[in-house]
Design an enzyme around this catalytic site. Structure first.
Site, short mmCIF file in Angstrom:
data_model
loop_
_atom_site.label_atom_id
_atom_site.label_comp_id
_atom_site.label_asym_id
_atom_site.label_seq_id
_atom_site.Cartn_x
_atom_site.Cartn_y
_atom_site.Cartn_z
N TYR A 88 26.85 31.12 52.69
CA TYR A 88 26.68 32.54 52.36
C TYR A 88 27.91 33.33 52.81
CZ TYR A 88 25.14 37.35 52.98
OH TYR A 88 25.07 38.72 52.97
N LYS A 112 31.02 35.23 50.49
CA LYS A 112 31.42 36.64 50.61
C LYS A 112 32.90 36.76 50.97
CE LYS A 112 27.54 38.84 49.78
NZ LYS A 112 27.38 39.93 48.84
N HIS A 122 13.35 37.56 57.07
CA HIS A 122 14.06 38.37 58.06
C HIS A 122 13.17 38.71 59.26
CE1 HIS A 122 16.53 38.95 54.42
NE2 HIS A 122 17.49 38.77 55.31
#
Ligand code: UDP
Length: 327
Positions: A140, A144, A188
């Site tokens: 991830y 980015k 989360h």
């Protein structure tokens, strides 16, 4: 101005749409609704589409005079990215490359891109500053970081000015109580803790208590989602007044351990919130805390909801009133 918000129906994107509307801007939202929710949109003109679909994207630019773009559309789960790197590289890099191609073709010169603290990997210094080494420990963060580099080359070749915002842990919900966090499945920390408080889950699993931190659990810097949205708007205004491309961290500069977050949520909700220690989650650095001094001094950014209690309180109002999210 007329702003295209890609991924505008997602958690952070929908708070961005709210921020733009509250400040009198026009908004066009492009979202494939794979994870976003149309009900999360407090306004704007909506297009359902995927950034990997070039024709759909061109239609949006042809039908609207877009002044600037804010790009949130991405997969963003650290654990999943370790299991499925190709999905992350295909979606997170491919989508933004298509978007940049469309911007180039339609002469749109400004983009604010949502990057992440995960670009730093295991940090060398705390708090982390923008000049620190980037060495992602999961796909991830790698995806980015790749886009940040691509943005630099597109600025160089096409004069597309960008701001990349490296967020730490987005949390909380809009002060109106109308929009908030709804992921399916939820992974989360804060929403899961609040689901335990609402008795929708039995307990929160604490991923590792053997990290080199004060209580052995991971430390993160939690930042209110509306403060994040406000920073995007300030970044866009700064770019559009002729400033150069930049990268900024966005966090509160204060770290809280998983155990401290659970304790704060117990105080805010008045609920017991059962917790159990589990194995570490792959790809998780021990400590991520931002220095946001650069964003504060250059963007004039002042977080409004900067205490963990307030962040959890706003999230609690949303979760209590929407126990099933947007369903
Ligand atoms: N975490 C946890 N249990 C959970 C979810 C998260 O202990 O059920 C921990 C996770 O290991 C990390 C912190 O909480 O240290 C924040 O994780 P989250 O997934 O919310 O955000 P991330 O840091 O991955 O962006």
């Amino acid at each position: 101005m007329n702003v295209l918000v890609c991924g505008g129906a997602g958690y952070i994107g929908s708070h961005m749409v709210a921020e733009l509307i509250e400040n009198g801007h026009d908004v066009v939202v492009f979202d494939n609704l794979q994870k976003g929710h149309k009900e999360a949109l407090l306004g704007g003109k909506f297009y359902k589409g995927d950034l990997r679909d070039r024709q759909a994207l061109h239609r949006v630019f042809n039908e609207n005079k877009i002044d600037a773009v804010i790009d949130f559309a991405a997969d963003s789960l650290v654990g999943e990215s370790v299991q499925e790197p190709v999905k992350y590289f295909e979606n997170n890099i491919g989508s933004t490359v298509n978007l940049l191609g469309a911007m180039k073709e339609h002469g749109v010169k400004y983009i604010v891109f949502s990057s992440t603290a995960a670009v730093y990997g295991e940090p060398e210094n705390i708090p982390i500053v923008e000049e620190d080494k980037t060495f992602p420990t999961n796909p991830y963060g790698e995806s980015k970081l790749a886009v940040e580099k691509i943005l630099k080359w597109c600025d160089n070749a096409y004069g597309i000015k960008y701001t990349a915002l490296r967020y730490f842990n987005a949390a909380g919900a809009h002060i109106s109580g109308k929009i908030g966090e709804h992921h399916n499945p939820e992974t989360h920390l804060i929403p899961i803790i609040l689901q335990v408080a609402l008795k929708k889950r039995e307990k929160i699993m604490v991923f590792g208590d053997d990290y080199d931190t004060k209580d052995g659990t991971c430390i993160r810097d939690y930042i209110h989602v509306s403060d994040l949205a406000n920073a995007h708007l300030l970044a866009l205004e700064r770019l559009m007044s002729g400033n150069d491309s930049k990268i900024y961290n966005l966090g509160n500069g204060k770290g809280f351990s998983v155990k401290e977050v659970i304790e704060t949520a117990r105080n805010v909700t008045g609920k017991e919130i059962k917790a159990e220690i589990a194995a570490r989650r792959a790809g998780d650095p021990a400590v991520l805390v931002a220095s946001s001094d650069k964003a504060k001094s250059e963007l004039g950014w002042k977080p409004k909801y900067d205490s963990l209690e307030t962040i959890i309180e706003t999230a609690w109002i949303w979760h209590k009133n929407h126990p099933y999210g947007y369903c």
